[in-house]
Design a protein around this motif. Sequence first.
Motif, short mmCIF file in Angstrom:
data_model
loop_
_atom_site.label_atom_id
_atom_site.label_comp_id
_atom_site.label_asym_id
_atom_site.label_seq_id
_atom_site.Cartn_x
_atom_site.Cartn_y
_atom_site.Cartn_z
N ASN A 113 5.65 5.82 0.48
CA ASN A 113 6.92 5.55 1.14
C ASN A 113 8.01 5.25 0.10
OD1 ASN A 113 9.05 4.10 2.62
ND2 ASN A 113 7.57 4.10 4.33
N PRO A 114 9.16 5.87 0.21
CA PRO A 114 10.24 5.61 -0.76
C PRO A 114 10.57 4.13 -0.89
CG PRO A 114 10.78 7.51 0.59
CD PRO A 114 9.53 6.93 1.17
N LYS A 115 10.45 3.36 0.21
CA LYS A 115 10.72 1.93 0.14
C LYS A 115 9.71 1.23 -0.77
CE LYS A 115 12.04 -0.53 3.53
NZ LYS A 115 12.12 -1.25 4.84
N VAL A 116 8.44 1.67 -0.74
CA VAL A 116 7.42 1.10 -1.61
C VAL A 116 7.72 1.43 -3.07
CG1 VAL A 116 4.96 1.15 -2.23
CG2 VAL A 116 5.64 1.13 0.19
N LEU A 117 8.11 2.68 -3.32
CA LEU A 117 8.47 3.07 -4.69
C LEU A 117 9.62 2.21 -5.20
CD1 LEU A 117 8.32 6.98 -4.43
CD2 LEU A 117 6.79 5.52 -5.77
N SER A 118 10.61 2.02 -4.36
CA SER A 118 11.79 1.26 -4.75
C SER A 118 11.45 -0.20 -5.02
CB SER A 118 12.86 1.37 -3.67
OG SER A 118 14.02 0.66 -4.04
N MET A 119 10.66 -0.82 -4.15
CA MET A 119 10.29 -2.22 -4.34
C MET A 119 9.46 -2.43 -5.59
SD MET A 119 9.48 -3.82 -0.54
CE MET A 119 8.43 -2.48 0.00
N CYS A 120 8.76 -1.38 -6.03
CA CYS A 120 7.90 -1.49 -7.21
C CYS A 120 8.59 -0.95 -8.47
CB CYS A 120 6.58 -0.77 -6.97
SG CYS A 120 5.55 -1.55 -5.71
N GLY A 121 9.90 -0.70 -8.38
CA GLY A 121 10.65 -0.37 -9.58
C GLY A 121 10.81 1.10 -9.89
N TYR A 122 10.41 1.97 -8.97
CA TYR A 122 10.56 3.41 -9.19
C TYR A 122 11.75 3.93 -8.38
CZ TYR A 122 6.09 3.95 -11.62
OH TYR A 122 5.09 3.89 -12.54
N ASP A 123 12.50 4.79 -8.97
CA ASP A 123 13.64 5.41 -8.28
C ASP A 123 13.09 6.53 -7.39
OD1 ASP A 123 15.89 6.66 -7.39
OD2 ASP A 123 16.80 6.92 -9.38
N PRO A 124 13.14 6.38 -6.07
CA PRO A 124 12.59 7.42 -5.18
C PRO A 124 13.35 8.73 -5.24
CG PRO A 124 13.74 5.72 -3.91
CD PRO A 124 13.67 5.23 -5.32
N GLU A 125 14.56 8.73 -5.85
CA GLU A 125 15.28 9.98 -6.02
C GLU A 125 14.71 10.79 -7.20
OE1 GLU A 125 17.62 11.13 -4.03
OE2 GLU A 125 17.41 9.34 -2.76
N VAL A 126 13.97 10.10 -8.07
CA VAL A 126 13.40 10.75 -9.26
C VAL A 126 11.89 10.92 -9.13
CG1 VAL A 126 13.09 10.58 -11.77
CG2 VAL A 126 15.23 9.78 -10.70
N TYR A 127 11.23 9.90 -8.61
CA TYR A 127 9.77 9.89 -8.55
C TYR A 127 9.29 10.05 -7.10
CZ TYR A 127 9.79 8.15 -13.36
OH TYR A 127 9.97 8.02 -14.71
N SER A 128 8.13 10.63 -6.99
CA SER A 128 7.42 10.69 -5.70
C SER A 128 5.93 10.51 -6.01
CB SER A 128 7.68 12.02 -4.98
OG SER A 128 7.27 13.11 -5.81
N GLY A 129 5.17 10.36 -4.97
CA GLY A 129 3.73 10.17 -5.20
C GLY A 129 2.95 10.26 -3.91
N PHE A 130 1.63 10.28 -4.05
CA PHE A 130 0.77 10.23 -2.86
C PHE A 130 -0.29 9.17 -3.06
CE2 PHE A 130 -1.27 13.72 -5.35
CZ PHE A 130 -2.55 13.21 -5.50
N ALA A 131 -0.81 8.72 -1.94
CA ALA A 131 -1.86 7.70 -1.95
C ALA A 131 -2.90 8.06 -0.89
CB ALA A 131 -1.28 6.31 -1.66
N PHE A 132 -4.11 7.63 -1.10
CA PHE A 132 -5.17 7.87 -0.12
C PHE A 132 -6.17 6.72 -0.21
CE2 PHE A 132 -6.30 10.04 -4.04
CZ PHE A 132 -7.59 9.58 -4.29
N GLY A 133 -6.89 6.49 0.86
CA GLY A 133 -7.93 5.47 0.89
C GLY A 133 -9.14 5.97 1.64
N VAL A 134 -10.28 5.95 0.98
CA VAL A 134 -11.51 6.44 1.59
C VAL A 134 -12.47 5.27 1.74
CG1 VAL A 134 -12.39 7.13 -0.68
CG2 VAL A 134 -13.43 8.08 1.39
N GLY A 135 -13.11 5.17 2.90
CA GLY A 135 -14.09 4.11 3.14
C GLY A 135 -15.45 4.49 2.54
N VAL A 136 -15.95 3.64 1.65
CA VAL A 136 -17.21 3.94 0.96
C VAL A 136 -18.36 4.02 1.95
CG1 VAL A 136 -18.87 3.05 -0.72
CG2 VAL A 136 -16.42 2.90 -1.19
#
Length: 346
Positions: free
Chosen positions: A293-316
Amino acid sequence: MDPIQTADSVLNEALDAEKEVKDQNDLSLFYNRFLSKKGKASTLMTLMKEVKAEHKAAFGKKVNEVKASIVSFYEAKKKELEQKELEEKLRKERIDITLPGKGNLLGRKNPFYQIIDEVEDIFVSMGYQIVSGRDVETDHFNFELLNVPKDHPSRDMQDTFYFDAERLLRTQTSAAQAHAMLENAEKTPIKMICPGKAYRRDDDDMTHSHQFAQIEGLVVDKGISLANLKATLELFVKKMFGEKREIRLRSSYFPFTEPSVEVDVSCFSCQGKGCPMCKDTGWIEILGAGMVNPKVLSMCGYDPEVYSGFAFGVGVERVAMLRYGIDDIRRFYQNDVRFLKPFPGK
């Protein structure tokens, strides 16, 4: 005394002494008394000088007979006692070879940890780093930096174990995302996974537990898209479940990703045709994912206009249950060695 009578006397004395020989110590005393260098039988020949010439041959013969008789007894008794000692030793040291052997019990690693090891190997081969998270988190990292403010309704799904108003047992390994992004002062690209346990108040039944494990994944860089996420998860699924497996993405909702997706894998029991395992759909849900989420990127110091990313969570546990056909999630934590026997050892 006549030398021949002396020889007879030594023989009679030896015959009487033979009756008292019961063990090796007695036999040793017998030898010293009659057959040693100064023993009575050995010194008979010193009497030869007292024997008349015509009787010397007879005396010599008599002495040899006496010595031969005593030596014969000594050697026979020695052999008898040695055999008796050997038999006694064998009796005491006897090993019953009919008893079953005592083999070494080889341990097996719990499938919970086997899955974690395998997932780590897969993502390390793709260039990911393994990050250790924290079981005890703050509300700030566990919720707020993941776009879940204090009044957010999704918190009701993760009601968990608090130490005080700010500290709790983490409800998801996603908190490691926030730590990784904030600690990356240079804001360089991130490729990481964080395996670990999470805790939620839940019904302790066959499919749910108050304690479970997740493997959180995070990629942050310039130009990251949903296509990168899908390609990554396709590769992971094929390595984990086999080359024939396919995935599909379904729209979903997570506060810390946008857009968010549920990820299904084609059923490996019916090959996607439909069966009780996949509830006749041909697909089995295995994990949740999405673009950070761009809001998460922003709160963690990343500029969402420059950076993007993906996340995933798998249950062991979910992966292990699907992989090995385990019917009850509680088996992972019950410390029953019988549970481990069917699983491959390393």
